[in-house]
Design a protein around this motif. Structure first.
Motif, PDB file in Angstrom:
ATOM      1  N   GLU A   1       7.343   7.292  -5.789  1.00  0.00           N
ATOM      2  CA  GLU A   1       6.809   6.707  -6.847  1.00  0.00           C
ATOM      3  C   GLU A   1       7.314   6.403  -8.110  1.00  0.00           C
ATOM      4  O   GLU A   1       8.274   7.139  -8.453  1.00  0.00           O
ATOM      5  N   ILE A   2       7.028   5.526  -8.887  1.00  0.00           N
ATOM      6  CA  ILE A   2       7.547   5.119 -10.084  1.00  0.00           C
ATOM      7  C   ILE A   2       6.252   4.899 -10.897  1.00  0.00           C
ATOM      8  O   ILE A   2       5.361   4.298 -10.745  1.00  0.00           O
TER       9      ILE A   2
ATOM     10  N   TYR B   1       3.029  -7.735  -9.191  1.00  0.00           N
ATOM     11  CA  TYR B   1       2.282  -7.438  -7.965  1.00  0.00           C
ATOM     12  C   TYR B   1       2.867  -8.166  -6.876  1.00  0.00           C
ATOM     13  O   TYR B   1       3.190  -7.673  -5.912  1.00  0.00           O
ATOM     14  N   GLN B   2       3.242  -9.553  -7.089  1.00  0.00           N
ATOM     15  CA  GLN B   2       3.875 -10.322  -5.798  1.00  0.00           C
ATOM     16  C   GLN B   2       5.122  -9.633  -5.488  1.00  0.00           C
ATOM     17  O   GLN B   2       5.533  -9.437  -4.319  1.00  0.00           O
ATOM     18  N   ILE B   3       6.090  -9.276  -6.426  1.00  0.00           N
ATOM     19  CA  ILE B   3       7.330  -8.661  -6.179  1.00  0.00           C
ATOM     20  C   ILE B   3       7.130  -7.411  -5.395  1.00  0.00           C
ATOM     21  O   ILE B   3       7.901  -7.266  -4.429  1.00  0.00           O
ATOM     22  N   ILE B   4       6.459  -6.485  -5.791  1.00  0.00           N
ATOM     23  CA  ILE B   4       6.525  -5.170  -5.239  1.00  0.00           C
ATOM     24  C   ILE B   4       5.825  -5.449  -3.911  1.00  0.00           C
ATOM     25  O   ILE B   4       6.469  -4.601  -2.845  1.00  0.00           O
ATOM     26  N   THR B   5       4.418  -5.810  -3.829  1.00  0.00           N
ATOM     27  CA  THR B   5       3.925  -6.047  -2.349  1.00  0.00           C
ATOM     28  C   THR B   5       4.856  -6.838  -1.443  1.00  0.00           C
ATOM     29  O   THR B   5       4.851  -6.500  -0.167  1.00  0.00           O
TER      30      THR B   5
ATOM     31  N   GLY C   1       5.508  -2.475  -0.844  1.00  0.00           N
ATOM     32  CA  GLY C   1       5.277  -1.443  -1.889  1.00  0.00           C
ATOM     33  C   GLY C   1       3.860  -1.717  -2.300  1.00  0.00           C
ATOM     34  O   GLY C   1       2.996  -2.704  -1.763  1.00  0.00           O
ATOM     35  N   THR C   2       3.345  -0.696  -2.943  1.00  0.00           N
ATOM     36  CA  THR C   2       1.984  -0.939  -3.498  1.00  0.00           C
ATOM     37  C   THR C   2       1.906  -0.758  -5.093  1.00  0.00           C
ATOM     38  O   THR C   2       2.706  -0.066  -5.755  1.00  0.00           O
ATOM     39  N   LEU C   3       1.004  -1.535  -5.820  1.00  0.00           N
ATOM     40  CA  LEU C   3       1.071  -1.580  -7.332  1.00  0.00           C
ATOM     41  C   LEU C   3      -0.444  -1.174  -7.783  1.00  0.00           C
ATOM     42  O   LEU C   3      -1.444  -1.906  -7.379  1.00  0.00           O
TER      43      LEU C   3
ATOM     44  N   VAL D   1       1.017   2.806 -11.218  1.00  0.00           N
ATOM     45  CA  VAL D   1       1.610   3.391 -10.154  1.00  0.00           C
ATOM     46  C   VAL D   1       2.226   2.868  -9.006  1.00  0.00           C
ATOM     47  O   VAL D   1       1.574   1.924  -8.356  1.00  0.00           O
ATOM     48  N   ILE D   2       3.492   2.815  -8.922  1.00  0.00           N
ATOM     49  CA  ILE D   2       4.275   1.924  -7.811  1.00  0.00           C
ATOM     50  C   ILE D   2       4.651   2.988  -6.769  1.00  0.00           C
ATOM     51  O   ILE D   2       5.193   3.994  -6.944  1.00  0.00           O
TER      52      ILE D   2
END
Length: 331
Positions: A259-260, A300-304, A308-310, A323-324
């Motif tokens: 988590e970040i 959101y697009q980059i992480i998913t 990942g989830t944001l 929360v990432i």
């Protein structure tokens, strides 16, 4: 009987039966009648079976015609067995795939239309403003100080437009899945330092301090360039809403996820805005006048896109918490 193969089949059957009819006729009249009756019964049974099969084929043909016309409704139930049932099942599968493709294409077309509308709206305002200032600057009676101020404003608008166009191009590539991510082991501290350098101007502008609580050996496997941009957008958003406040960045590791967490002690986010915060061009009730509403959507697009989830949690007056999470890959 329009089918030539059926006509030839009947003719062939009659040709084969003719010698037996002659033999039966030579034996007795009763034998001839019996042979002819059995032959006619067999031919009628074959004809009825063939008519039934052609009826099923006509149904499947009608279904294919409807699919060609864009009507994708089809009854999936077929409890019979045989080649025609298998063909019915395959046509149903193709129909479902075509319907899903058509719906996806329609969604993409609507997305493209909305994107063009949003881009036009975002670019029209600064262009109109710059055109007006250029017209005023062409007047000979304008003072030099005012002319310099207009030049400064035009330069600021051009910088904003350049950032907007670059961001829109990145968003378009992300939504089209045309981005080739290059994941590699990256220390989260270096990733966060790079993100902070991208958001430094906003941090200084709003007088926001940062607290980093992350182990030096905390490592994630991801694309450093794109992820740094995602974190930078989140940090900019926190800085805008935590003027003269503080942004805290924490890293946590457990058996399931890494988590970040980025949180601020600013004004928070209105509860009505939370469900739409990651939508492109969405501007919340507390958005700044020059906010475009694209930074968090891009994050959101980059992480998913990297599995990942944001998530965001916020209360008005008590700050926001982003929360990432990246789930551990099990080999």
């Amino acid at each position: 009987m329009r089918n030539k193969e059926i006509v030839l089949f009947y003719a062939g059957c009659l040709g084969l039966c003719l010698p037996f009819f002659l033999i039966a006729g030579a034996a007795s009249t009763e034998m001839l009648v019996l042979c002819v009756s059995e032959a006619l019964m067999l031919l009628c049974a074959f004809g009825l079976f063939t008519a039934w099969r052609y009826h099923r084929l006509r149904q499947l043909n009608d279904q294919m015609r409807k699919v060609r016309e864009g009507r994708y409704q089809m009854n999936p139930q077929d409890y019979e067995e045989g080649e025609l049932s298998i063909l019915h099942s395959e046509i149903y599968k193709v129909t479902v795939q075509l319907r899903e493709s058509a719906e996806q294409l329609q969604t993409q077309q609507q997305l493209l239309s909305d994107s063009l509308s949003d881009i036009s709206h975002q670019l029209k305002t600064p262009l109109t403003s710059m055109m007006m200032m250029v017209d005023l600057m062409q007047q000979p009676q304008m003072e030099q100080a005012q002319r310099q101020e207009f030049l400064r404003l035009i330069a600021a608008q051009l910088t904003r437009m350049r950032w907007l166009i670059q961001s829109l191009l990145k968003m378009a590539k992300l939504e089209a899945r045309a981005v080739q991510f290059m994941p590699q082991p990256t220390t989260v501290r270096s990733l966060i330092n790079r993100s902070l350098s991208q958001a430094e101007a906003e941090m200084v502008r709003y007088g926001v301090g940062t607290v980093l609580d992350c182990p030096a050996d905390f490592t994630l496997t991801l694309d450093e360039n794109w992820t740094a941009e995602a974190l930078g957008n989140i940090l900019r958003n926190c800085a805008e809403h935590a003027q003269q406040g503080q942004v805290r960045i924490m890293c946590m590791h457990n058996a399931l996820v890494d988590e970040i967490v980025i949180e601020d002690n600013g004004e928070g986010i209105d509860p009505a805005d939370l469900p739409h915060l990651f939508e492109r061009f969405y501007r919340g009730r507390n958005a700044k006048p020059d906010s475009v509403g694209i930074g968090l959507a891009m994050s959101y697009q980059i992480i998913t896109a990297q599995s990942g989830t944001l998530q965001v949690f916020s209360q008005p007056g008590r700050g926001s918490r982003f929360v990432i999470r990246f789930v551990h890959q099990i080999v």
